[in-house]
Write an enzyme that holds these catalytic residues in place. Structure first.
Site, PDB file in Angstrom:
ATOM      1  N   GLU A 192      36.332  -8.901   3.392  1.00  0.00           N
ATOM      2  CA  GLU A 192      34.973  -8.019   2.630  1.00  0.00           C
ATOM      3  C   GLU A 192      35.081  -8.568   1.448  1.00  0.00           C
ATOM      4  O   GLU A 192      35.123  -8.165   0.505  1.00  0.00           O
ATOM      5  CB  GLU A 192      36.209  -6.460   2.474  1.00  0.00           C
ATOM      6  CG  GLU A 192      36.096  -5.742   4.644  1.00  0.00           C
ATOM      7  CD  GLU A 192      37.572  -4.094   4.302  1.00  0.00           C
ATOM      8  OE1 GLU A 192      36.647  -3.787   2.983  1.00  0.00           O
ATOM      9  OE2 GLU A 192      36.906  -4.154   5.093  1.00  0.00           O
TER      10      GLU A 192
ATOM     11  N   HIS B 125      34.776  -1.859  -1.451  1.00  0.00           N
ATOM     12  CA  HIS B 125      34.507  -2.206   0.532  1.00  0.00           C
ATOM     13  C   HIS B 125      33.430  -2.314   1.177  1.00  0.00           C
ATOM     14  O   HIS B 125      32.578  -2.308   0.988  1.00  0.00           O
ATOM     15  CB  HIS B 125      35.734  -0.831   0.911  1.00  0.00           C
ATOM     16  CG  HIS B 125      37.051  -0.960   0.459  1.00  0.00           C
ATOM     17  ND1 HIS B 125      38.308  -1.091   1.714  1.00  0.00           N
ATOM     18  CD2 HIS B 125      37.456  -0.535  -0.420  1.00  0.00           C
ATOM     19  CE1 HIS B 125      38.923  -1.107   0.802  1.00  0.00           C
ATOM     20  NE2 HIS B 125      38.827  -0.729  -0.420  1.00  0.00           N
TER      21      HIS B 125
ATOM     22  N   GLU C 232      32.030   1.999   0.525  1.00  0.00           N
ATOM     23  CA  GLU C 232      31.703   1.052   1.687  1.00  0.00           C
ATOM     24  C   GLU C 232      30.029   1.147   1.759  1.00  0.00           C
ATOM     25  O   GLU C 232      29.383   1.383   2.039  1.00  0.00           O
ATOM     26  CB  GLU C 232      31.846   1.765   2.345  1.00  0.00           C
ATOM     27  CG  GLU C 232      33.814   2.388   3.105  1.00  0.00           C
ATOM     28  CD  GLU C 232      34.515   1.168   3.127  1.00  0.00           C
ATOM     29  OE1 GLU C 232      34.513   0.592   3.515  1.00  0.00           O
ATOM     30  OE2 GLU C 232      35.709   2.126   3.213  1.00  0.00           O
TER      31      GLU C 232
ATOM     32  N   HIS D  26      40.986  -6.015   1.728  1.00  0.00           N
ATOM     33  CA  HIS D  26      40.705  -6.151   3.220  1.00  0.00           C
ATOM     34  C   HIS D  26      40.165  -7.357   2.767  1.00  0.00           C
ATOM     35  O   HIS D  26      39.219  -8.162   1.887  1.00  0.00           O
ATOM     36  CB  HIS D  26      40.191  -5.775   3.462  1.00  0.00           C
ATOM     37  CG  HIS D  26      40.704  -4.116   4.184  1.00  0.00           C
ATOM     38  ND1 HIS D  26      40.127  -2.875   4.057  1.00  0.00           N
ATOM     39  CD2 HIS D  26      42.242  -3.829   4.886  1.00  0.00           C
ATOM     40  CE1 HIS D  26      40.569  -2.442   4.889  1.00  0.00           C
ATOM     41  NE2 HIS D  26      41.810  -2.425   4.877  1.00  0.00           N
TER      42      HIS D  26
END
Length: 322
Positions: A56, A147, A210, A53
């Site tokens: 990010e 991420h 994450e 993404h």
């Protein structure tokens, strides 16, 4: 190749596409694709990816610093490694994706999306992993996909692990804890993520990490990820990391909330944090005459997003494991 990120963001192909580093050889395989092979024989292969993404950016900056340390010789490489910056065009534009979410496309699912730069890139990355793993005889295969989350979270750093038929290896889970992950989420069904693809097709031990909240380049406070960065440095150099004194909490996915039409309503506001708890019977979403409620005593939400395209996931509901 100490300007890998800059070349990737500018869309420039380097004049020299292979060479020698400090104890390793490198090859530019294409935009956002860099292979590093230690001079000494190794039986471990690692995919280290970020930027699936494009908004990010903190993990991308972390990878850039790791590469700089490798090229300067201050960090030793003990894995055969493929570095992947997943979505160069979205990274350059500072947006999540240009057309469609690539982390729903892997495992051939890109064929069900309208053709775009992301579908072509997903196919390219699938082929890159196939080539990488087939050209070596690695006994150990890991894939760490870095991420950041759109929303804030009750757990600043957490990992999402793909559905897997075999038990997870304890040293892999222990490393995730040593990397500062406060929670681990275990999928129970296949999906279109990059990590599910590498796990299902190549038997890799894979995890989506994450790490905080999505911010533009230059606005990230990388000091809050020092423990993760240090664990990655230790991993690359073959140094054993100390076990976390507080092992990550464990959750499993019990249901998925999917948006099917414009009638869909998710009853969570923009301030709802990842891992927010909901009691049994709570109404989570409605769509026409269909109601989605909490069925366990307590469930925790992950990745709530009411504005996803029709047919896509609007959230996951989790159950805490003992």
């Amino acid at each position: 190749m100490d300007n890998f990120l800059a070349l990737t963001l500018s869309g420039t192909t380097p004049r020299v596409t292979q060479g020698k580093g400090a104890g390793f050889r490198w090859r530019w395989l294409g935009h956002g694709l860099l292979e590093l092979t230690p001079d000494a024989p190794v039986d471990r292969a690692l995919i280290l990816s970020a930027g699936i993404h494009g908004n990010e950016t903190a993990p991308v900056e972390m990878l850039d610093k790791l590469l700089s340390a490798l090229y300067s010789g201050s960090l030793t490489l003990t894995w055969r490694m493929l570095v992947v910056l997943g979505n160069p065009q979205a990274l350059a534009a500072g947006i999540r994706y240009c057309h469609s979410d690539m982390n729903r496309m892997f495992g051939g699912r890109w064929q069900s999306f309208a053709e775009s730069d992301e579908t072509r890139r997903a196919r390219e990355l699938e082929l890159s992993l196939e080539t990488f793993f087939s050209s070596g005889q690695a006994r150990v295969r890991w894939h760490l996909d870095l991420h950041t989350a759109i929303r804030g979270s009750h757990h600043l750093r957490f990992g999402v692990l793909p559905q897997r038929d075999r038990p997870w290896e304890t040293d892999f889970l222990a490393w995730l804890g040593a990397a500062g992950l406060e929670a681990l989420v275990f999928h129970q069904a296949p999906g279109g993520t990059f990590t599910h693809f590498s796990s299902e097709h190549f038997g890799a031990l894979s995890c989506t990490l994450e790490l905080g909240k999505a911010l533009p380049f230059g606005q990230n406070d990388l000091t809050q990820f020092n423990v993760t960065s240090q664990a990655l440095s230790a991993l690359l150099s073959g140094v054993e990391t100390s076990t976390s004194s507080s092992p990550p909490l464990r959750y499993r996915v019990v249901s998925q909330i999917t948006r099917h039409s414009d009638k869909f309503a998710l009853y969570m506001d923009a301030q709802t944090l990842n891992f927010t708890a909901f009691a049994k019977g709570t109404l989570l979403a409605e769509e026409g005459d269909k109601r989605v409620t909490v069925t366990h005593d307590v469930e925790y939400v992950l990745f709530p997003n009411p504005s996803v395209a029709c047919g896509l996931r609007a959230g996951l509901m989790l159950e805490r494991l003992p």
